[in-house]
Design a protein around this motif. Structure first.
Motif, PDB file in Angstrom:
ATOM      1  N   GLU A 115       3.599  11.222 -86.158  1.00 14.24           N
ATOM      2  CA  GLU A 115       2.163  10.705 -87.077  1.00 14.24           C
ATOM      3  C   GLU A 115       2.157  11.799 -88.022  1.00 14.24           C
ATOM      4  N   LEU A 116       2.540  12.599 -88.169  1.00 11.49           N
ATOM      5  CA  LEU A 116       2.813  13.484 -89.485  1.00 11.49           C
ATOM      6  C   LEU A 116       3.650  13.120 -90.461  1.00 11.49           C
ATOM      7  N   ALA A 117       4.767  12.426 -90.069  1.00  7.10           N
ATOM      8  CA  ALA A 117       5.641  11.649 -91.039  1.00  7.10           C
ATOM      9  C   ALA A 117       4.767  10.558 -91.599  1.00  7.10           C
ATOM     10  N   ARG A 118       3.952   9.671 -91.030  1.00  2.97           N
ATOM     11  CA  ARG A 118       3.366   8.527 -91.403  1.00  2.97           C
ATOM     12  C   ARG A 118       2.207   8.964 -92.430  1.00  2.97           C
ATOM     13  N   ILE A 119       1.406  10.029 -92.190  1.00  5.51           N
ATOM     14  CA  ILE A 119       0.438  10.570 -93.086  1.00  5.51           C
ATOM     15  C   ILE A 119       0.959  11.077 -94.396  1.00  5.51           C
ATOM     16  N   VAL A 120       2.352  11.922 -94.185  1.00  2.46           N
ATOM     17  CA  VAL A 120       2.924  12.089 -95.445  1.00  2.46           C
ATOM     18  C   VAL A 120       3.366  10.741 -96.305  1.00  2.46           C
ATOM     19  N   ALA A 121       3.978   9.914 -95.616  1.00  7.81           N
ATOM     20  CA  ALA A 121       4.296   8.497 -96.243  1.00  7.81           C
ATOM     21  C   ALA A 121       3.220   7.859 -97.044  1.00  7.81           C
ATOM     22  N   ARG A 167      10.706   6.544 -96.210  1.00  7.04           N
ATOM     23  CA  ARG A 167       9.180   6.274 -96.390  1.00  7.04           C
ATOM     24  C   ARG A 167       9.130   4.493 -96.012  1.00  7.04           C
ATOM     25  N   ASP A 168      10.107   4.042 -96.381  1.00  2.88           N
ATOM     26  CA  ASP A 168       9.935   2.492 -95.763  1.00  2.88           C
ATOM     27  C   ASP A 168      10.050   2.256 -94.220  1.00  2.88           C
ATOM     28  N   LEU A 172       7.244   1.188 -91.723  1.00  3.96           N
ATOM     29  CA  LEU A 172       7.467  -0.295 -91.336  1.00  3.96           C
ATOM     30  C   LEU A 172       6.794  -0.841 -89.980  1.00  3.96           C
ATOM     31  N   PRO A 173       6.748   0.324 -88.827  1.00  3.50           N
ATOM     32  CA  PRO A 173       5.937  -0.215 -87.633  1.00  3.50           C
ATOM     33  C   PRO A 173       4.428  -0.175 -87.832  1.00  3.50           C
ATOM     34  N   LEU A 174       3.768   0.406 -88.797  1.00  5.70           N
ATOM     35  CA  LEU A 174       2.395   0.470 -88.724  1.00  5.70           C
ATOM     36  C   LEU A 174       1.663  -0.680 -88.992  1.00  5.70           C
ATOM     37  N   PRO A 176      -1.300  -3.073 -90.556  1.00  7.61           N
ATOM     38  CA  PRO A 176      -2.149  -3.166 -91.628  1.00  7.61           C
ATOM     39  C   PRO A 176      -3.428  -2.294 -91.670  1.00  7.61           C
ATOM     40  N   ALA A 177      -4.000  -2.585 -90.526  1.00  8.92           N
ATOM     41  CA  ALA A 177      -5.398  -1.644 -90.322  1.00  8.92           C
ATOM     42  C   ALA A 177      -5.336  -0.053 -90.380  1.00  8.92           C
ATOM     43  N   GLN A 178      -3.933   0.353 -89.863  1.00  9.90           N
ATOM     44  CA  GLN A 178      -3.685   1.610 -89.834  1.00  9.90           C
ATOM     45  C   GLN A 178      -3.335   2.126 -91.153  1.00  9.90           C
ATOM     46  N   LYS A 179      -2.441   1.443 -92.001  1.00  9.48           N
ATOM     47  CA  LYS A 179      -2.296   1.796 -93.319  1.00  9.48           C
ATOM     48  C   LYS A 179      -3.627   1.835 -93.959  1.00  9.48           C
ATOM     49  N   ARG A 180      -4.534   1.028 -93.982  1.00 11.73           N
ATOM     50  CA  ARG A 180      -5.662   1.019 -94.642  1.00 11.73           C
ATOM     51  C   ARG A 180      -6.465   2.364 -94.290  1.00 11.73           C
ATOM     52  N   ALA A 181      -6.578   2.609 -92.876  1.00 15.56           N
ATOM     53  CA  ALA A 181      -7.167   3.737 -92.567  1.00 15.56           C
ATOM     54  C   ALA A 181      -6.747   5.216 -93.333  1.00 15.56           C
TER      55      ALA A 181
END
Length: 245
Positions: A115-121, A167-168, A172-174, A176-181
């Motif tokens: 989760e932390l890695a995705r926020i950083v990305a 980062r890619d 990758l598994p996120l 679209p709605a998660q990325k937008r948020a």
């Protein structure tokens, strides 16, 4: 004598126990291989003998994309050649082979570390620990173990991800709605920071990625104004065009 090679953050519990036991008995010598620097990447590319390809021209971008991992450098060059992008640093998108290798490492992370890695990305240069606290509804101290886990797995380097391929793979598994948020959270957080005026274009891009172009508009206009003051007509035109579209 035996030699054993392993990527940081990988390997089963049995392998870790064997390594620890050998270390306790002073029967193993650990050698950590450093990533290639820009000059070494250039030499590696030149050693391939590819016509029309100059390692010095590609090395800086390859270093940014791969973090100096020689396997990833070779995979990007192969990927670029297969796609007819021989003179480009990787051919644009990321090869599935490399994303699968990094994904395997990511799957071994704890849920909180991932989760932390995705926020950083998503946040990129706007990332602050305060943003992670806000998104994960926890205190920074509670993220210490997850942070150390990401550094040990060579996913994080300081407050950024190790390189573009990581980062890619993280994103990758996120859905679209998660990325937008996450983009919306990063943009809203950036607006509350004292240094927000220094990077209006970055905030505009976050709001656009969040699916809220109306909130991106004032940041594009501010970016255009900054570019005009700095006598950067191309940047001003790009910001205005983005504001119009």
């Amino acid at each position: 004598r035996w030699a054993f090679a392993q990527r940081p953050g990988e390997g089963s519990a049995a392998v870790a126990a064997l390594r620890d036991a050998l270390a306790e008995g002073a029967r193993v010598v650990e050698v950590q291989l450093a990533p290639l620097n820009v000059g070494e990447i250039a030499q590696l590319v030149d050693s391939l003998g590819l016509p029309g390809i100059e390692g010095a021209a590609l090395a800086p971008r390859l270093q940014q994309r791969t973090g100096g991992n020689p396997l990833f450098v070779l995979e990007l060059r192969k990927h670029g050649l297969l796609r007819g992008a021989g003179a480009e640093a990787g051919g644009g998108d990321s090869p599935a082979t490399v994303l699968a290798l990094i994904g395997r490492r990511l799957h071994q992370l704890s849920p909180r570390a991932l989760e932390l890695a995705r926020i950083v990305a998503v946040a990129d240069v706007e990332f602050r620990l305060e943003l992670a606290e806000q998104v994960l509804t926890t205190r920074a101290l509670a993220l210490a173990d997850a942070w150390a886990e990401l550094e040990a797995a060579q996913v994080l380097a300081g407050t950024t991800l190790a390189h573009d391929l990581v980062r890619d793979a993280v994103l990758l598994p996120l859905a679209p709605a998660q990325k937008r948020a996450l983009h919306a959270a990063a943009a809203a957080f950036g607006e509350r920071q004292a240094e927000a005026d220094a990077a209006p274009a970055r905030l505009a891009l976050h709001w656009q990625a969040a699916g809220e172009p109306a909130r991106a508009l004032p940041h594009w206009l501010r970016a255009a104004g900054q570019a005009r003051v700095r006598s950067q007509p191309e940047a001003q035109a790009e910001a205005l065009e983005a504001a119009i579209t």
